[in-house]
Structure formats: structure tokens, C-alpha cells
Design a protein around this motif. Sequence first.
Motif, PDB file in Angstrom:
ATOM      1  N   LEU A  94      71.950 -38.491  44.174  1.00  0.00           N
ATOM      2  CA  LEU A  94      70.551 -38.922  44.346  1.00  0.00           C
ATOM      3  C   LEU A  94      70.517 -40.003  45.433  1.00  0.00           C
ATOM      4  CD1 LEU A  94      69.493 -39.252  40.567  1.00  0.00           C
ATOM      5  CD2 LEU A  94      68.970 -37.375  42.125  1.00  0.00           C
ATOM      6  N   ARG A  95      70.240 -39.642  46.717  1.00  0.00           N
ATOM      7  CA  ARG A  95      69.906 -38.329  47.158  1.00  0.00           C
ATOM      8  C   ARG A  95      70.603 -37.980  48.474  1.00  0.00           C
ATOM      9  NH1 ARG A  95      63.629 -39.605  47.537  1.00  0.00           N
ATOM     10  NH2 ARG A  95      64.526 -41.638  48.036  1.00  0.00           N
ATOM     11  N   GLY A 121      67.743 -41.970  38.546  1.00  0.00           N
ATOM     12  CA  GLY A 121      66.864 -40.827  38.311  1.00  0.00           C
ATOM     13  C   GLY A 121      65.521 -41.296  37.761  1.00  0.00           C
ATOM     14  N   VAL A 175      64.946 -35.232  41.970  1.00  0.00           N
ATOM     15  CA  VAL A 175      65.940 -35.348  40.894  1.00  0.00           C
ATOM     16  C   VAL A 175      66.247 -33.949  40.358  1.00  0.00           C
ATOM     17  CG1 VAL A 175      66.415 -36.383  38.634  1.00  0.00           C
ATOM     18  CG2 VAL A 175      65.080 -37.659  40.347  1.00  0.00           C
TER      19      VAL A 175
END
Length: 250
Positions: A28-29, A205, A217
Motif C-alpha cells: 500500500l501502495r 489500510g 486497498v
Amino acid sequence: MRIDVALVPQEIEGKNLEHITAIVIDVLRASTCIANAIANDCDGVIPTVSVEEAMDISKAYARDDYLLCGERKNEKIDGFDLGNSPSEYGRDRVQGKKLIMTTTNGTRAIRTAKTAPDVIIGGFWNISACCELAATLNRDILIVCAGQNGRFAMEDTICAGGFAKKLSALTGAVIEETDGCRTARLLYETLHERLEEALSESAHGRNLIKGGFGEDVKVAARTDYVGVVPVFRDGHIMAIDASRNAKVHA
Ligand code: MLT
């Protein structure tokens, strides 16, 4: 061949990795954006540690040839072309462009591993392709989690456990019994059947979902979605074809 996991990049700061293949994970990410950009035939990614460095490097290119990319506090940086959502890295935007990228943890972690001859950028999107390439390189492997501002990040650690298990199955390599490796392996074994949920429950997240980036996510949990392997060498991330271990996009 041995496999180890660094739960945060600070574990490898100042270390000489010249006999090691490094795999940097920022699920992420940043890893996911880079995999998408490379799959969509960008002309390589230059990872930078600061906004200033990114702007400086861009001066060497004609304006039509590059895109400034990345985030601070999850949001696109003022004056930049792209933020850090995988969906922004579609073929229509990135094909043929040099991407100059800075993210809070991901691009920094990649640069921290720079003494390794090959720094593979991996995530769930390209886990199998990355493992296949790393296996052919035939060196000890260090999996480096980008983490979150120097702290352990659950999503990167789950993914690191997946890499360690796959690599061990492919090569017969020993997974080191360090706490980092054990933690990663145990997390992956516990959570691999509900990755999307696990990523959504991680601190980063939750933070992304709160900021309106829930879709990012969700997509980051896709496994083996692309077959490209981005590799950082000599300042640039380029695509390596895992099956031939040959450069396909300079
Ligand atoms: C990072 O490098 O810290 C991440 O990719 C942050 C983000 O989710 O944009």
C-alpha cells in the motif's frame, strides 16, 4: 541460498548488500503502482527520496517525456501529475513516459537497498513473477518491508511471508529463523485466505479507506495480477522478463 526478512528498512541502513538480491515490498501502495506502470509500458521509474530531488531530476527531461508521481500524507503532491493510486497508472497516462516518483516510505526503502545488485520491487500483484526471477539470480535473498514511517506495517509483512514461502518452495532455500521471518511467515499462513480483509484492517489500510482510497486497498490484494518484475538498477526501475531474465523495457 538463504532467505531473510527485514521488517523495516532501518534494519538494512548502511549494510552492504552486494552479494544479495533484495526484494522491496510496499503493498500500500508504491509497489502496486510501480507494477501497474511497468505493466503498462512506462519508460522506467526513477525512485527519489524527496519532492526536491524529483523536481531536480525532472529538469533533465523534456516536459512531454516525464510524469512527476507520488504522495505525501496519501495525497497527490501539489504540481505533480499523478498521485499514488494504482488506477492512475493506466496505459493512457504512462506509456512511453519516464516516471519520477517520490512516496513516503516505498521509494525511500528502494533507495535504502541500493547496494544490492538487483532490487526487485514486489507486492501481491506480481509475487510469482518476482519469486521466479529472484530464484534464477541464485543469491541469498533479503525481503525488505517498506513499513510505515519506521514502524512495522502488517500488509508488507504478510506479503513478505508469502514471498518467503514461495521462494523456499521454488528453490529449496532455507527461511532464516529470525523473528522477522517467523513473524512474516506466521502472518501469511494465518491471513492469506482473506487478504483483502487483512489489508483493510491494517493501520495504513484503515487510513487509506478513511481518506477515500478504499479501492486502492482492495486492488492491492489481487494476487498474480501481472507478470512483470520491476527491478531497480543504476538509479532506474525497469521491467525484467522473469522467464528470460532479460531486460525488456529500458
Ligand atoms: C508509501 O510509500 O509510504 C506509500 O506508498 C504511501 C501511500 O499509500 O501512498
